[in-house]
Design a protein around this motif. Structure first.
Motif, PDB file in Angstrom:
ATOM      1  N   ALA A  60       0.829  -1.206   0.000  1.00 31.60           N
ATOM      2  CA  ALA A  60       0.000   0.000   0.000  1.00 31.60           C
ATOM      3  C   ALA A  60       0.865   1.258   0.000  1.00 31.60           C
ATOM      4  N   LEU A  61       1.946   1.244   0.790  1.00 27.93           N
ATOM      5  CA  LEU A  61       2.850   2.389   0.823  1.00 27.93           C
ATOM      6  C   LEU A  61       3.540   2.582  -0.526  1.00 27.93           C
ATOM      7  N   ALA A  62       4.030   1.496  -1.113  1.00 30.85           N
ATOM      8  CA  ALA A  62       4.687   1.591  -2.423  1.00 30.85           C
ATOM      9  C   ALA A  62       3.714   2.106  -3.485  1.00 30.85           C
ATOM     10  N   GLU A  63       2.476   1.632  -3.446  1.00 28.84           N
ATOM     11  CA  GLU A  63       1.482   2.108  -4.405  1.00 28.84           C
ATOM     12  C   GLU A  63       1.196   3.597  -4.213  1.00 28.84           C
ATOM     13  N   ALA A  64       1.089   4.034  -2.966  1.00 28.23           N
ATOM     14  CA  ALA A  64       0.847   5.456  -2.696  1.00 28.23           C
ATOM     15  C   ALA A  64       2.007   6.301  -3.214  1.00 28.23           C
ATOM     16  N   MET A  65       3.225   5.832  -2.996  1.00 26.97           N
ATOM     17  CA  MET A  65       4.394   6.550  -3.509  1.00 26.97           C
ATOM     18  C   MET A  65       4.380   6.558  -5.030  1.00 26.97           C
ATOM     19  N   GLY A  66       4.005   5.425  -5.625  1.00 26.48           N
ATOM     20  CA  GLY A  66       3.934   5.337  -7.079  1.00 26.48           C
ATOM     21  C   GLY A  66       2.921   6.306  -7.664  1.00 26.48           C
ATOM     22  N   GLU A  67       1.787   6.454  -6.983  1.00 23.68           N
ATOM     23  CA  GLU A  67       0.761   7.399  -7.451  1.00 23.68           C
ATOM     24  C   GLU A  67       1.270   8.836  -7.413  1.00 23.68           C
ATOM     25  N   ASP A  68       2.108   9.157  -6.459  1.00 18.74           N
ATOM     26  CA  ASP A  68       2.631  10.518  -6.324  1.00 18.74           C
ATOM     27  C   ASP A  68       3.915  10.745  -7.120  1.00 18.74           C
ATOM     28  N   LEU A  69       4.441   9.692  -7.744  1.00 17.76           N
ATOM     29  CA  LEU A  69       5.753   9.807  -8.380  1.00 17.76           C
ATOM     30  C   LEU A  69       5.796  10.850  -9.493  1.00 17.76           C
ATOM     31  N   GLU A  70       4.795  10.849 -10.353  1.00 13.18           N
ATOM     32  CA  GLU A  70       4.820  11.801 -11.477  1.00 13.18           C
ATOM     33  C   GLU A  70       4.817  13.255 -11.002  1.00 13.18           C
ATOM     34  N   PRO A  71       3.883  13.675 -10.143  1.00 13.04           N
ATOM     35  CA  PRO A  71       3.954  15.069  -9.684  1.00 13.04           C
ATOM     36  C   PRO A  71       5.227  15.358  -8.885  1.00 13.04           C
ATOM     37  N   TYR A  72       5.695  14.366  -8.148  1.00 14.18           N
ATOM     38  CA  TYR A  72       6.951  14.528  -7.398  1.00 14.18           C
ATOM     39  C   TYR A  72       8.111  14.821  -8.351  1.00 14.18           C
ATOM     40  N   LEU A  73       8.197  14.058  -9.428  1.00 10.40           N
ATOM     41  CA  LEU A  73       9.299  14.243 -10.376  1.00 10.40           C
ATOM     42  C   LEU A  73       9.205  15.570 -11.114  1.00 10.40           C
ATOM     43  N   TRP A  98       8.718  14.648  -0.660  1.00 13.52           N
ATOM     44  CA  TRP A  98       7.327  14.930  -1.006  1.00 13.52           C
ATOM     45  C   TRP A  98       6.383  14.254  -0.014  1.00 13.52           C
ATOM     46  N   PRO A  99       5.381  14.967   0.505  1.00 10.53           N
ATOM     47  CA  PRO A  99       4.400  14.304   1.380  1.00 10.53           C
ATOM     48  C   PRO A  99       3.514  13.351   0.567  1.00 10.53           C
ATOM     49  N   VAL A 100       3.361  12.134   1.048  1.00  7.14           N
ATOM     50  CA  VAL A 100       2.531  11.145   0.363  1.00  7.14           C
ATOM     51  C   VAL A 100       1.073  11.542   0.560  1.00  7.14           C
ATOM     52  N   SER A 101       0.316  11.615  -0.550  1.00  7.17           N
ATOM     53  CA  SER A 101      -1.035  12.156  -0.472  1.00  7.17           C
ATOM     54  C   SER A 101      -2.118  11.106  -0.235  1.00  7.17           C
ATOM     55  N   ALA A 102      -1.864   9.858  -0.567  1.00  3.36           N
ATOM     56  CA  ALA A 102      -2.904   8.830  -0.444  1.00  3.36           C
ATOM     57  C   ALA A 102      -3.190   8.500   1.015  1.00  3.36           C
ATOM     58  N   ARG A 103      -4.428   8.129   1.259  1.00 10.88           N
ATOM     59  CA  ARG A 103      -4.797   7.626   2.597  1.00 10.88           C
ATOM     60  C   ARG A 103      -4.266   6.204   2.707  1.00 10.88           C
ATOM     61  N   LEU A 104      -3.613   5.939   3.812  1.00 10.68           N
ATOM     62  CA  LEU A 104      -3.007   4.634   4.030  1.00 10.68           C
ATOM     63  C   LEU A 104      -3.597   3.994   5.276  1.00 10.68           C
ATOM     64  N   PRO A 105      -3.429   2.673   5.417  1.00 11.16           N
ATOM     65  CA  PRO A 105      -3.908   2.026   6.640  1.00 11.16           C
ATOM     66  C   PRO A 105      -3.310   2.692   7.880  1.00 11.16           C
ATOM     67  N   ALA A 106      -4.038   2.646   8.985  1.00 12.55           N
ATOM     68  CA  ALA A 106      -3.601   3.313  10.220  1.00 12.55           C
ATOM     69  C   ALA A 106      -2.227   2.852  10.678  1.00 12.55           C
ATOM     70  N   ALA A 107      -1.844   1.618  10.376  1.00  8.98           N
ATOM     71  CA  ALA A 107      -0.552   1.086  10.814  1.00  8.98           C
ATOM     72  C   ALA A 107       0.619   1.687  10.036  1.00  8.98           C
ATOM     73  N   VAL A 108       0.319   2.360   8.939  1.00  9.19           N
ATOM     74  CA  VAL A 108       1.375   2.901   8.079  1.00  9.19           C
ATOM     75  C   VAL A 108       1.528   4.396   8.323  1.00  9.19           C
ATOM     76  N   HIS A 109       2.668   4.770   8.824  1.00  7.84           N
ATOM     77  CA  HIS A 109       3.013   6.187   8.981  1.00  7.84           C
ATOM     78  C   HIS A 109       3.989   6.504   7.859  1.00  7.84           C
ATOM     79  N   PRO A 110       3.483   7.084   6.781  1.00  7.65           N
ATOM     80  CA  PRO A 110       4.325   7.215   5.593  1.00  7.65           C
ATOM     81  C   PRO A 110       5.488   8.180   5.790  1.00  7.65           C
ATOM     82  N   PRO A 111       6.644   7.754   5.325  1.00  3.92           N
ATOM     83  CA  PRO A 111       7.751   8.703   5.258  1.00  3.92           C
ATOM     84  C   PRO A 111       7.477   9.649   4.099  1.00  3.92           C
TER      85      PRO A 111
END
Length: 191
Positions: free
Chosen positions: A9-22, A29-42
């Motif tokens: 889920a974290l990798a997918e969220a990062m992948g979704e943000d990759l294009e605007p990040y680049l 870049w702050p990860v924009s997707a909502r992730l499961p509560a157990a995941v505190h995204p870097p």
């Protein structure tokens, strides 16, 4: 290290943000997707993305068929980003590697001056690991080699105070980071 679903889920969220990040000048870049509560995204960077992909690689055998399909879709997304934004990827990889190596050098300097904590090694060595893994985002073998050379002076300083020992990361990552290449993950600094 996260469990398989959370890492995916974290990798997918990062992948979704990759294009605007680049396309942005931002390095972390702050990860924009909502992730499961157990995941505190870097913050998304190529280095944190690569470590997340490494974790997925370590967990590949435990992925169910649906998760494997999602992993393949993520691989396709990343390859497409490489094709469309190759120079931005290279630039961000080099910028992040420089920053990670400066943080790593600062930690080694603090240790040499008696101010750094040896107990912080497992967390601090992550900057060294990321600097190494960023070479995977280079455009060519020559560029990857040049990026790898940035760590050589730091490694000489570390070897002078390094004590071989236990693997400092989650044991599941041992297969991803073999001791021959990632020797600095197998021990700590001398007392």
């Amino acid at each position: 290290m996260l469990e398989a679903e959370a890492s995916l889920a974290l990798a997918e969220a990062m992948g979704e943000d990759l294009e605007p990040y680049l396309q942005s000048p931002v390095l972390y870049w702050p990860v924009s997707a909502r992730l499961p509560a157990a995941v505190h995204p870097p913050r998304l960077s190529l280095g944190t993305l690569q470590l997340t992909l490494d974790e997925l690689g370590a967990l590949r055998a435990s992925l169910n068929p649906e998760q494997r399909t999602r992993g393949l879709m993520l691989d396709s997304l990343l390859e497409a980003a490489r094709g469309r934004h190759g120079s931005a990827l290279q630039r961000k990889a080099q910028d992040e590697q420089g920053g990670r190596l400066r943080l790593w050098r600062a930690y080694l300097d603090d240790l040499a001056e008696g101010g750094g904590s040896r107990q912080d090694y497992p967390g601090e060595v992550r900057n060294r690991l990321i600097a190494s893994r960023l070479a995977l985002w280079a455009a060519s073998p020559a560029q990857a080699s040049a990026m790898g050379e940035g760590s050589a002076g730091h490694d000489r300083a570390l070897r002078a105070i390094f004590q071989p020992g236990e693997f400092v990361l989650d044991e599941r990552l041992r297969s991803v980071y073999p001791s021959e290449e990632f020797w600095y993950l197998y021990g700590g600094v001398k007392k």
